[in-house]
Design a protein around this motif. Structure first.
Motif, PDB file in Angstrom:
ATOM      1  N   SER A   1      11.131  -6.665  -5.157  1.00  0.00           N
ATOM      2  CA  SER A   1      10.657  -5.556  -5.986  1.00  0.00           C
ATOM      3  C   SER A   1       9.242  -5.159  -5.595  1.00  0.00           C
ATOM      4  O   SER A   1       8.371  -6.009  -5.381  1.00  0.00           O
ATOM      5  CB  SER A   1      10.696  -5.966  -7.460  1.00  0.00           C
ATOM      6  N   ASP A   2       9.013  -3.850  -5.515  1.00  0.00           N
ATOM      7  CA  ASP A   2       7.675  -3.352  -5.147  1.00  0.00           C
ATOM      8  C   ASP A   2       6.882  -2.924  -6.385  1.00  0.00           C
ATOM      9  O   ASP A   2       5.865  -2.246  -6.271  1.00  0.00           O
ATOM     10  CB  ASP A   2       7.781  -2.190  -4.162  1.00  0.00           C
ATOM     11  N   GLU A   3       7.344  -3.357  -7.574  1.00  0.00           N
ATOM     12  CA  GLU A   3       6.709  -2.899  -8.810  1.00  0.00           C
ATOM     13  C   GLU A   3       5.279  -3.421  -8.976  1.00  0.00           C
ATOM     14  O   GLU A   3       4.428  -2.757  -9.571  1.00  0.00           O
ATOM     15  CB  GLU A   3       7.563  -3.331 -10.006  1.00  0.00           C
ATOM     16  N   ASN A   4       4.998  -4.616  -8.446  1.00  0.00           N
ATOM     17  CA  ASN A   4       3.692  -5.250  -8.617  1.00  0.00           C
ATOM     18  C   ASN A   4       3.030  -5.483  -7.264  1.00  0.00           C
ATOM     19  O   ASN A   4       3.389  -6.427  -6.555  1.00  0.00           O
ATOM     20  CB  ASN A   4       3.864  -6.579  -9.369  1.00  0.00           C
TER      21      ASN A   4
ATOM     22  N   ASP B   1      14.958  -2.226  -0.224  1.00  0.00           N
ATOM     23  CA  ASP B   1      15.749  -1.238  -0.961  1.00  0.00           C
ATOM     24  C   ASP B   1      16.533  -0.378   0.030  1.00  0.00           C
ATOM     25  O   ASP B   1      15.984   0.049   1.053  1.00  0.00           O
ATOM     26  CB  ASP B   1      14.844  -0.340  -1.797  1.00  0.00           C
ATOM     27  N   PRO B   2      17.808  -0.093  -0.256  1.00  0.00           N
ATOM     28  CA  PRO B   2      18.614   0.687   0.681  1.00  0.00           C
ATOM     29  C   PRO B   2      18.127   2.127   0.792  1.00  0.00           C
ATOM     30  O   PRO B   2      17.725   2.732  -0.199  1.00  0.00           O
ATOM     31  CB  PRO B   2      20.017   0.625   0.088  1.00  0.00           C
ATOM     32  N   ILE B   3      18.131   2.651   1.996  1.00  0.00           N
ATOM     33  CA  ILE B   3      17.777   4.050   2.241  1.00  0.00           C
ATOM     34  C   ILE B   3      19.073   4.862   2.276  1.00  0.00           C
ATOM     35  O   ILE B   3      19.909   4.653   3.153  1.00  0.00           O
ATOM     36  CB  ILE B   3      17.018   4.214   3.563  1.00  0.00           C
TER      37      ILE B   3
ATOM     38  N   SER C   1      12.034 -13.423 -10.502  1.00  0.00           N
ATOM     39  CA  SER C   1      12.680 -12.236 -11.079  1.00  0.00           C
ATOM     40  C   SER C   1      12.411 -10.993 -10.249  1.00  0.00           C
ATOM     41  O   SER C   1      12.903  -9.906 -10.578  1.00  0.00           O
ATOM     42  CB  SER C   1      12.214 -12.018 -12.513  1.00  0.00           C
ATOM     43  N   ALA C   2      11.633 -11.126  -9.167  1.00  0.00           N
ATOM     44  CA  ALA C   2      11.345 -10.000  -8.271  1.00  0.00           C
ATOM     45  C   ALA C   2      12.026 -10.164  -6.910  1.00  0.00           C
ATOM     46  O   ALA C   2      11.867  -9.311  -6.037  1.00  0.00           O
ATOM     47  CB  ALA C   2       9.838  -9.850  -8.071  1.00  0.00           C
ATOM     48  N   LEU C   3      12.777 -11.239  -6.737  1.00  0.00           N
ATOM     49  CA  LEU C   3      13.413 -11.531  -5.453  1.00  0.00           C
ATOM     50  C   LEU C   3      14.929 -11.530  -5.593  1.00  0.00           C
ATOM     51  O   LEU C   3      15.475 -12.150  -6.511  1.00  0.00           O
ATOM     52  CB  LEU C   3      12.953 -12.907  -4.931  1.00  0.00           C
ATOM     53  N   TRP C   4      15.607 -10.849  -4.681  1.00  0.00           N
ATOM     54  CA  TRP C   4      17.069 -10.833  -4.629  1.00  0.00           C
ATOM     55  C   TRP C   4      17.515 -11.593  -3.392  1.00  0.00           C
ATOM     56  O   TRP C   4      16.936 -11.434  -2.311  1.00  0.00           O
ATOM     57  CB  TRP C   4      17.600  -9.405  -4.560  1.00  0.00           C
ATOM     58  N   VAL C   5      18.556 -12.385  -3.545  1.00  0.00           N
ATOM     59  CA  VAL C   5      19.058 -13.220  -2.454  1.00  0.00           C
ATOM     60  C   VAL C   5      20.487 -12.823  -2.139  1.00  0.00           C
ATOM     61  O   VAL C   5      21.325 -12.688  -3.029  1.00  0.00           O
ATOM     62  CB  VAL C   5      18.984 -14.713  -2.822  1.00  0.00           C
ATOM     63  N   ASP C   6      20.753 -12.644  -0.851  1.00  0.00           N
ATOM     64  CA  ASP C   6      22.057 -12.239  -0.342  1.00  0.00           C
ATOM     65  C   ASP C   6      22.688 -13.440   0.345  1.00  0.00           C
ATOM     66  O   ASP C   6      22.088 -14.009   1.266  1.00  0.00           O
ATOM     67  CB  ASP C   6      21.862 -11.084   0.649  1.00  0.00           C
TER      68      ASP C   6
ATOM     69  N   GLU D   1       0.795  -1.230   0.000  1.00  0.00           N
ATOM     70  CA  GLU D   1       0.000   0.000   0.000  1.00  0.00           C
ATOM     71  C   GLU D   1       0.828   1.281   0.000  1.00  0.00           C
ATOM     72  O   GLU D   1       0.308   2.360  -0.279  1.00  0.00           O
ATOM     73  CB  GLU D   1      -0.900   0.046   1.240  1.00  0.00           C
ATOM     74  N   VAL D   2       2.109   1.174   0.327  1.00  0.00           N
ATOM     75  CA  VAL D   2       2.854   2.372   0.714  1.00  0.00           C
ATOM     76  C   VAL D   2       3.421   3.176  -0.448  1.00  0.00           C
ATOM     77  O   VAL D   2       3.665   4.374  -0.312  1.00  0.00           O
ATOM     78  CB  VAL D   2       4.002   2.012   1.687  1.00  0.00           C
ATOM     79  N   HIS D   3       3.633   2.537  -1.604  1.00  0.00           N
ATOM     80  CA  HIS D   3       4.327   3.237  -2.692  1.00  0.00           C
ATOM     81  C   HIS D   3       3.576   4.489  -3.134  1.00  0.00           C
ATOM     82  O   HIS D   3       4.161   5.578  -3.218  1.00  0.00           O
ATOM     83  CB  HIS D   3       4.542   2.298  -3.883  1.00  0.00           C
TER      84      HIS D   3
END
Length: 237
Positions: free
Chosen positions: A165-168, A133-135, A219-224, A99-101
């Motif tokens: 990713s917050d695109e969707n 996402d880094p601030i 494709s929307a997930l990043w793994v560290d 909801e926040v974007h």
């Protein structure tokens, strides 16, 4: 003579240009910028000329658009505002992460620098927003995690989800329902035959489940593969 503050449109443009290249190296084109902003290509061409006149972007006809040092500094300021507001909405006001974007898009242009810094202090100066996402810091430094897209990982890779990713918004709601969140532990089991789904084990809060995830999800997930919040520190250009 006092320099006037940039318009909200200029702030939006530099923020989108920066965000496009934050997690990959390929610069944004005019058509991609138009698509992301939901405007006509002609509008983008006119604004890019204005941004170039103000020393915020480098651009030649039919080429990609890149930010100058001044453009990066303005973009980081806006990214910091946007992500701090998103974090505040989730942590203090009970918003869900899908909801926040749109709320942050409205608020980031309206509040003062003082308000933003007091918000940051209230939140304990967080290093990342609800999506990982880094601030950027107030000084323009950015702590980027060492992360890879899940759909590029080999069988046997283990790590933690460090960015989503917050695109969707629909995808965010799906992930929330499936209890897939930041810092969940991941093990790549393999891939289904003939280009099928990626099979992963995901552990969160003591519970481990196996998922068959489509490319749209991975494709929307990043793994560290390092510890959460680790990463390199970038300057403000």
């Amino acid at each position: 003579m006092k320099t006037s503050a940039p318009s909200s449109s200029i702030e939006d443009y530099v923020k989108v240009i920066y965000s496009f290249t934050e997690w990959q190296d390929k610069p944004i084109t005019s058509s991609q910028l138009a698509q992301r902003l939901g405007v006509a290509n002609s509008s983008v061409s006119e604004m890019v000329r204005k941004l170039k006149d103000q020393g915020l972007v480098d651009h030649k006809p039919y080429s990609a658009i890149t930010l100058t040092g001044d453009g990066v500094r303005l973009a980081l300021s806006m990214v910091r505002r946007h992500r701090l507001i998103e974090t505040y909405l989730v942590q203090q006001l009970g918003y869900s992460w899908d909801e926040v974007h749109d709320e942050a898009e409205q608020l980031e242009h309206a509040v003062s620098d003082t308000f933003i810094e007091r918000m940051a202090a209230k939140l304990g100066n967080p290093l990342r927003d609800p999506h990982g996402d880094p601030i950027p810091g107030a000084d323009g430094t950015v702590r980027m995690p060492h992360a890879h897209l899940m759909n590029e990982l080999d069988q046997g890779h283990t790590g933690r989800i460090t960015r989503i990713s917050d695109e969707n918004p629909d995808l965010l709601r799906y992930l929330s329902a499936e209890e897939i969140d930041l810092d969940s532990e991941v093990e790549v089991v393999g891939r289904k035959p003939f280009g099928g789904a990626l099979v992963v084990r995901i552990s969160s809060e003591g519970r481990t489940r196996e998922y068959d995830l489509a490319d749209e999800v991975t494709s929307a997930l990043w793994v560290d593969s390092d510890t959460p919040h680790a990463g390199c520190v970038l300057g403000n250009g």
